[in-house]
Motif scaffolding. Structure first.
Motif, mmCIF file in Angstrom:
data_model
loop_
_atom_site.group_PDB
_atom_site.id
_atom_site.type_symbol
_atom_site.label_atom_id
_atom_site.label_comp_id
_atom_site.label_asym_id
_atom_site.label_seq_id
_atom_site.Cartn_x
_atom_site.Cartn_y
_atom_site.Cartn_z
ATOM 1 N N LEU A 102 59.648 29.336 69.512
ATOM 2 C CA LEU A 102 59.091 29.748 68.332
ATOM 3 C C LEU A 102 57.770 29.833 68.307
ATOM 4 C CD1 LEU A 102 60.424 29.902 64.860
ATOM 5 C CD2 LEU A 102 58.431 28.924 65.205
ATOM 6 N N ASP A 103 57.108 30.951 67.977
ATOM 7 C CA ASP A 103 55.498 30.919 67.720
ATOM 8 C C ASP A 103 55.560 31.186 66.275
ATOM 9 O OD1 ASP A 103 54.636 30.347 70.277
ATOM 10 O OD2 ASP A 103 54.958 32.506 70.682
ATOM 11 N N CYS A 104 54.466 30.590 65.566
ATOM 12 C CA CYS A 104 54.395 30.754 64.036
ATOM 13 C C CYS A 104 52.829 30.731 63.660
ATOM 14 C CB CYS A 104 54.969 29.558 63.216
ATOM 15 S SG CYS A 104 54.738 29.649 61.527
ATOM 16 N N THR A 105 52.517 31.929 63.199
ATOM 17 C CA THR A 105 51.103 31.997 62.762
ATOM 18 C C THR A 105 50.902 31.911 61.273
ATOM 19 O OG1 THR A 105 51.432 34.457 62.137
ATOM 20 C CG2 THR A 105 50.718 34.084 64.660
ATOM 21 N N VAL A 106 52.056 31.443 60.522
ATOM 22 C CA VAL A 106 51.809 30.817 59.086
ATOM 23 C C VAL A 106 51.215 29.638 58.903
ATOM 24 C CG1 VAL A 106 53.044 30.752 56.861
ATOM 25 C CG2 VAL A 106 53.872 32.446 58.699
ATOM 26 N N THR A 107 49.748 29.561 59.065
ATOM 27 C CA THR A 107 49.121 28.269 59.262
ATOM 28 C C THR A 107 49.156 27.610 57.821
ATOM 29 O OG1 THR A 107 46.901 29.403 58.697
ATOM 30 C CG2 THR A 107 47.638 29.027 60.974
ATOM 31 N N SER A 108 49.579 28.328 56.534
ATOM 32 C CA SER A 108 49.668 27.430 55.361
ATOM 33 C C SER A 108 50.802 26.789 55.228
ATOM 34 C CB SER A 108 49.311 28.569 54.404
ATOM 35 O OG SER A 108 50.497 29.523 54.415
ATOM 36 N N CYS A 109 51.795 26.847 56.185
ATOM 37 C CA CYS A 109 53.030 26.162 56.214
ATOM 38 C C CYS A 109 52.722 24.640 56.635
ATOM 39 C CB CYS A 109 54.005 26.897 57.137
ATOM 40 S SG CYS A 109 55.618 26.057 56.988
ATOM 41 N N LEU A 110 53.345 23.696 55.889
ATOM 42 C CA LEU A 110 53.402 22.433 56.194
ATOM 43 C C LEU A 110 53.774 21.946 57.477
ATOM 44 C CD1 LEU A 110 53.288 19.336 54.914
ATOM 45 C CD2 LEU A 110 55.744 19.548 54.243
ATOM 46 N N TYR A 111 54.749 22.804 58.087
ATOM 47 C CA TYR A 111 55.365 22.539 59.382
ATOM 48 C C TYR A 111 54.651 23.181 60.237
ATOM 49 C CZ TYR A 111 59.228 21.253 56.257
ATOM 50 O OH TYR A 111 59.829 20.601 55.507
ATOM 51 N N ASN A 112 53.520 23.856 60.489
ATOM 52 C CA ASN A 112 52.818 24.623 61.300
ATOM 53 C C ASN A 112 51.848 23.626 62.158
ATOM 54 O OD1 ASN A 112 50.603 26.302 62.647
ATOM 55 N ND2 ASN A 112 51.848 27.740 61.855
ATOM 56 N N ARG A 113 51.756 23.424 63.253
ATOM 57 C CA ARG A 113 51.164 22.408 64.198
ATOM 58 C C ARG A 113 50.585 23.488 65.325
ATOM 59 N NH1 ARG A 113 51.688 19.870 60.033
ATOM 60 N NH2 ARG A 113 52.334 17.922 60.131
ATOM 61 N N CYS A 152 75.618 33.990 62.863
ATOM 62 C CA CYS A 152 74.620 33.498 62.253
ATOM 63 C C CYS A 152 73.551 32.450 63.049
ATOM 64 C CB CYS A 152 75.127 32.719 61.070
ATOM 65 S SG CYS A 152 76.036 34.015 59.993
ATOM 66 N N ARG A 153 73.254 32.698 64.174
ATOM 67 C CA ARG A 153 72.241 32.000 65.084
ATOM 68 C C ARG A 153 71.455 32.903 66.032
ATOM 69 N NH1 ARG A 153 71.953 27.235 63.074
ATOM 70 N NH2 ARG A 153 73.637 26.002 62.863
ATOM 71 N N CYS A 154 70.386 32.678 65.999
ATOM 72 C CA CYS A 154 69.342 33.573 66.544
ATOM 73 C C CYS A 154 69.599 33.074 68.220
ATOM 74 C CB CYS A 154 67.990 33.412 66.268
ATOM 75 S SG CYS A 154 66.732 34.210 67.316
ATOM 76 N N THR A 155 69.902 34.394 69.027
ATOM 77 C CA THR A 155 69.831 34.305 70.323
ATOM 78 C C THR A 155 68.835 34.732 71.148
ATOM 79 O OG1 THR A 155 71.005 36.499 70.473
ATOM 80 C CG2 THR A 155 72.509 34.485 70.193
ATOM 81 N N ALA A 156 67.695 35.279 70.598
ATOM 82 C CA ALA A 156 66.461 35.651 71.107
ATOM 83 C C ALA A 156 65.893 34.391 71.894
ATOM 84 C CB ALA A 156 65.547 36.168 70.231
ATOM 85 N N ALA A 157 65.114 34.663 73.173
ATOM 86 C CA ALA A 157 64.594 33.786 74.067
ATOM 87 C C ALA A 157 63.370 33.309 73.250
ATOM 88 C CB ALA A 157 64.419 34.155 75.214
ATOM 89 N N HIS A 158 62.703 34.369 72.597
ATOM 90 C CA HIS A 158 61.450 34.001 71.890
ATOM 91 C C HIS A 158 61.350 34.734 70.725
ATOM 92 C CE1 HIS A 158 57.132 34.860 71.372
ATOM 93 N NE2 HIS A 158 57.130 33.528 71.714
ATOM 94 N N ILE A 159 60.863 34.327 69.625
ATOM 95 C CA ILE A 159 60.532 34.902 68.440
ATOM 96 C C ILE A 159 59.123 34.522 67.669
ATOM 97 C CG2 ILE A 159 63.086 35.386 68.104
ATOM 98 C CD1 ILE A 159 62.355 33.480 65.466
ATOM 99 N N GLY A 160 58.439 35.553 66.900
ATOM 100 C CA GLY A 160 57.363 34.891 66.190
ATOM 101 C C GLY A 160 57.694 35.001 64.753
ATOM 102 N N ILE A 161 57.049 34.057 64.236
ATOM 103 C CA ILE A 161 57.184 34.075 62.588
ATOM 104 C C ILE A 161 55.767 34.325 61.960
ATOM 105 C CG2 ILE A 161 57.495 32.752 60.565
ATOM 106 C CD1 ILE A 161 60.001 33.134 62.075
ATOM 107 N N GLY A 162 55.617 35.528 61.158
ATOM 108 C CA GLY A 162 54.293 36.027 60.875
ATOM 109 C C GLY A 162 54.017 36.102 59.497
ATOM 110 N N GLY A 163 53.024 36.189 59.003
ATOM 111 C CA GLY A 163 52.332 36.226 57.786
ATOM 112 C C GLY A 163 51.165 35.759 57.374
ATOM 113 N N GLY A 164 50.530 35.021 58.287
ATOM 114 C CA GLY A 164 49.026 34.683 58.299
ATOM 115 C C GLY A 164 48.810 33.499 57.499
ATOM 116 N N GLY A 165 47.518 33.173 57.353
ATOM 117 C CA GLY A 165 47.314 31.909 56.514
ATOM 118 C C GLY A 165 47.357 31.897 55.157
ATOM 119 N N GLY A 166 47.485 32.960 54.587
ATOM 120 C CA GLY A 166 47.261 33.048 52.887
ATOM 121 C C GLY A 166 48.628 32.927 52.379
ATOM 122 N N VAL A 167 49.805 32.606 53.205
ATOM 123 C CA VAL A 167 50.898 32.734 52.802
ATOM 124 C C VAL A 167 51.295 31.425 51.470
ATOM 125 C CG1 VAL A 167 53.547 32.343 53.205
ATOM 126 C CG2 VAL A 167 52.015 33.790 54.501
#
Length: 104
Positions: A4-15, A75-90
């Motif tokens: 999982l790659d995440c561009t939601v930099t305003s999320c507490l869990y994003n490192r 109800c489980r994701c079987t993709a090898a790779h996904i991205g969560i998006g929304g940016g930094g102002g979420v």
């Protein structure tokens, strides 16, 4: 587990664009496109006293409520790779999305 790659930099869990949670939930039970999904595990930085894990991992277990996604199996994701998006102002989970949602 899914990478999982995440561009939601305003999320507490994003490192460094990785998620420091071991598991997340994707919402969007009626979703027919990516914009109708969201990361229900999103938590805005500064709004919660939770201590996020310091170490983010590339692989995360993903529960998925987007029943019409081709990657959803029991109800489980079987993709090898996904991205969560929304940016930094979420500010709320509904402003995020699973960028790799694909309707059946």
């Amino acid at each position: 587990m899914t990478q999982l790659d995440c561009t939601v930099t305003s999320c507490l869990y994003n490192r460094d664009c990785l998620c420091s949670r071991e598991n997340i939930t994707i919402g969007g039970s009626d979703a027919r496109r990516a914009g109708e999904t969201c990361c229900e595990s999103f938590c805005e930085k500064g709004t919660n006293t939770l201590n996020a894990l310091e170490h983010a991992g590339e692989n995360v277990r993903i529960a998925c409520n987007a029943c019409e996604c081709i990657h959803n199996e029991d109800c489980r994701c079987t993709a090898a790779h996904i991205g969560i998006g929304g940016g930094g102002g979420v500010c709320k989970c509904t402003e995020t999305e699973c960028e790799d949602f694909r309707c059946r």
